[in-house]
Design an enzyme around this catalytic site. Sequence first.
Site, PDB file in Angstrom:
ATOM      1  N   LYS A  79      21.654  57.557  29.820  1.00 61.86           N
ATOM      2  CA  LYS A  79      21.105  56.256  30.180  1.00 61.86           C
ATOM      3  C   LYS A  79      19.700  56.375  30.764  1.00 61.86           C
ATOM      4  O   LYS A  79      19.360  57.364  31.406  1.00 61.86           O
ATOM      5  CB  LYS A  79      22.027  55.547  31.184  1.00 61.86           C
ATOM      6  CG  LYS A  79      23.453  55.326  30.678  1.00 61.86           C
ATOM      7  CD  LYS A  79      23.518  54.564  29.365  1.00 61.86           C
ATOM      8  CE  LYS A  79      23.272  53.095  29.511  1.00 61.86           C
ATOM      9  NZ  LYS A  79      24.382  52.339  30.100  1.00 61.86           N
ATOM     10  N   GLU A 108       5.810  33.351  -1.192  1.00 64.20           N
ATOM     11  CA  GLU A 108       6.385  33.911  -2.413  1.00 64.20           C
ATOM     12  C   GLU A 108       7.905  34.037  -2.290  1.00 64.20           C
ATOM     13  O   GLU A 108       8.654  33.748  -3.233  1.00 64.20           O
ATOM     14  CB  GLU A 108       5.761  35.279  -2.712  1.00 64.20           C
ATOM     15  CG  GLU A 108       4.317  35.221  -3.170  1.00 64.20           C
ATOM     16  CD  GLU A 108       3.702  36.598  -3.281  1.00 64.20           C
ATOM     17  OE1 GLU A 108       2.954  36.843  -4.253  1.00 64.20           O
ATOM     18  OE2 GLU A 108       3.968  37.444  -2.398  1.00 64.20           O
ATOM     19  N   LYS A 128      19.646  54.470  21.955  1.00 66.05           N
ATOM     20  CA  LYS A 128      20.862  53.655  22.123  1.00 66.05           C
ATOM     21  C   LYS A 128      20.414  52.203  22.244  1.00 66.05           C
ATOM     22  O   LYS A 128      19.770  51.821  23.224  1.00 66.05           O
ATOM     23  CB  LYS A 128      21.634  54.080  23.368  1.00 66.05           C
ATOM     24  CG  LYS A 128      22.923  53.294  23.583  1.00 66.05           C
ATOM     25  CD  LYS A 128      23.656  53.784  24.829  1.00 66.05           C
ATOM     26  CE  LYS A 128      24.967  53.036  25.019  1.00 66.05           C
ATOM     27  NZ  LYS A 128      24.753  51.585  25.272  1.00 66.05           N
ATOM     28  N   ARG A 131      33.775  44.801  18.449  1.00 69.16           N
ATOM     29  CA  ARG A 131      34.457  45.927  19.092  1.00 69.16           C
ATOM     30  C   ARG A 131      35.770  45.513  19.727  1.00 69.16           C
ATOM     31  O   ARG A 131      36.783  46.182  19.583  1.00 69.16           O
ATOM     32  CB  ARG A 131      33.565  46.564  20.166  1.00 69.16           C
ATOM     33  CG  ARG A 131      34.257  47.727  20.883  1.00 69.16           C
ATOM     34  CD  ARG A 131      33.564  48.092  22.192  1.00 69.16           C
ATOM     35  NE  ARG A 131      32.299  48.719  21.959  1.00 69.16           N
ATOM     36  CZ  ARG A 131      32.123  50.030  21.715  1.00 69.16           C
ATOM     37  NH1 ARG A 131      33.193  50.809  21.633  1.00 69.16           N
ATOM     38  NH2 ARG A 131      30.939  50.541  21.550  1.00 69.16           N
ATOM     39  N   GLU A 137      25.125  48.568  16.066  1.00 76.16           N
ATOM     40  CA  GLU A 137      24.829  47.606  17.119  1.00 76.16           C
ATOM     41  C   GLU A 137      24.068  46.417  16.535  1.00 76.16           C
ATOM     42  O   GLU A 137      23.081  46.590  15.817  1.00 76.16           O
ATOM     43  CB  GLU A 137      23.983  48.285  18.202  1.00 76.16           C
ATOM     44  CG  GLU A 137      24.134  47.678  19.565  1.00 76.16           C
ATOM     45  CD  GLU A 137      25.437  48.091  20.250  1.00 76.16           C
ATOM     46  OE1 GLU A 137      25.666  47.615  21.375  1.00 76.16           O
ATOM     47  OE2 GLU A 137      26.222  48.868  19.673  1.00 76.16           O
ATOM     48  N   ASP A 144       9.920  32.282  -0.373  1.00 71.94           N
ATOM     49  CA  ASP A 144      10.562  30.968  -0.376  1.00 71.94           C
ATOM     50  C   ASP A 144      10.618  30.367  -1.780  1.00 71.94           C
ATOM     51  O   ASP A 144      11.624  29.750  -2.165  1.00 71.94           O
ATOM     52  CB  ASP A 144       9.815  30.017   0.567  1.00 71.94           C
ATOM     53  CG  ASP A 144      10.005  30.393   2.027  1.00 71.94           C
ATOM     54  OD1 ASP A 144      10.989  31.098   2.321  1.00 71.94           O
ATOM     55  OD2 ASP A 144       9.167  29.990   2.857  1.00 71.94           O
TER      56      ASP A 144
END
Length: 652
Positions: free
Chosen positions: A306, A32, A112, A133, A167, A34
């Site tokens: 982290k 649909e 992150k 960046r 990001e 496409d």
Amino acid sequence: MTQIQYNEKVELLISWSKAYYVDDNPIATDEEYDILNREILAYEKEYPKHTHPNTPTQRVGGLVLEGFEKAKHLSRMWSQEDIFNTGELEDWIKRASKVVDRHTMSFVCEPKFDGASLNIIYENGVLKQAITRGDGSIGEDVTQNVKTIHSIPLSIDYNELIEIRGEIVIKKDDFEKINQQRLQDGEPPFANPRNAAAGSLRQLDSAITAKRKLFFNVWGIGENTLEFEKSSEAISFIHSLGFAKPPIQTLCKTVEEIEAVYHEIIAKRESISMGLDGMVIKIDDLSAQSDLGYTVKFPRWSCAYKFPAVEKTTKVLSIALQVGRTGAITPVANVEPTLIDGSTVARATLHNFDEIKRLDLKLNDEVIIIKSGDIIPKITKVFTDRRDGTQIDITPPTNCPECNSELLVEDILIKCQNLDCPSRVVNSIIYFASKNCMNIDGLGIKIVELLVNKKKIKDVLDLYSLKYEDLEGLESFKEKKINNLLNAIANTKKTELHRVVNALGIEHIGEVASKQICLEFGADILNVTSEQLEALDGIGEQMANSLLEFIRVNRALMEKLFEIIQPTIEKKVEIDENPFKDKTIVLTGTMSVSRGIVKKELESLGAKVSGSVSKKTNYLIYGEDAGSKYDKAVSLEVKTLTEDEMRKILGE
């Protein structure tokens, strides 16, 4: 199809695109999608002047660029301070509590994402520019490529100028499909989704970027005129403009709550469709963020917690020896190549030979190697119980691997003292010429490398025998540049002796120690004894041995250098008693005059002005935008003074 019908179909395709790419909840089949896409494309081809400004058909790419232009961010993109455990989390909150009331703090916690940072500028509701960046101030303009990314709206329902930051990532499933296709096409696969995302964003052919199914996750806002009081409210507003929400986003009040979210994200890490490498923690109150401000590198109101390091087992094959600028020898372990978190690791740092001894490491040992965040891979454990008799002891070198000179060995430090050592030449000359040493204007890194590579100089002495004809014809050297450099070198003659000594880069002998020793011994510095040096306040056995060993190895060079420069010998002056006499002081931040002037002022009062904060520091004197030195002084409970407070004390 009428213009009205066309516009309606475009709006429908936009909603289907958002559901698929942003909400991850398709509301139409691929067939649909496409068919509708082709209908819209046909109309646009027939009536190009009537094309809807936000039509998804414009995202297919096809523009081939010659290269990327540099572009300046409206406001700086900062890095994140990394923390790795509960203790560091508590320390981070404690530092913030010195400025903001701990009881009023709440924290936004969210994943992150591991990708490539991007800054998108919207103005008058339209995507104006997209910039990587870069160095935080200037990046590359990738606007054309970003317009192919379906999770980034081409227009938003907000007309003010705003920078939206996030990001760029590739979802894990899409990454696998890309690598399968690359293998079929005879191309090498990408090492990890992060590299694939960064490489795809910087394709010169935007059609390639369009095929890579890049995804954008918002994590912050730069320049803006929003009037929210909370970061969470501002980001929620950004999500309402058509950007994807993170899979987890939680407000926390306590360390325990933050830890709970952290472990929740770790537990869900594999099930989340995009790669993660930690959790971002932000203080929610925007006025608190403003009060806390920034260090030189990081916002004080945000950090990256982290994830635990990824570790693998491998075997140590050999030890390589690296010679640094100061001649320090650093052992590096060559290990069996091991795939860790998407990249192949073949080397690991060992810091020094004391570390080898502590680990009880031998060649052919099986070891655990970890890679955590951006930290260089390192060995954390040796499996001594797996030894099979093929292990070989690792012994410290006695001669330099580069120049074969006898090495200085003191405790954990092993050092080549030879200034002519090939591994030391370039860096030792760069240091010699630097602003805080001989201050040779125009003798930067590239110039030194050129002169050494062209065999015009091989040590600092050769600087003083350079002639016009030696430089004539070298790349970028014109008459004015040659004369300026030769004059800058000539102007170093009669430089104060302590600056010359400091410029030699002697281990443990910095600017403060150089000045103290030169004031005490003057021209007799080449003949001092260990007893004389250790009798000075603050000069210990290690510093004395380092200086004496350097003189022993380089006496001829130093004598010749002193003969050429004819350094000014400072005379020791008796200083009246004052609050700063014999005190160790560190300066940081922007002051009413340059820190160099303040430094000379304090030194004239008998103070020792150091470049780093330690437990031995008596005062940290700071101006505006004080950075990490201030934070360290507070953590070590060093007395801090503003410049005004310093001057008030002097006035009294």
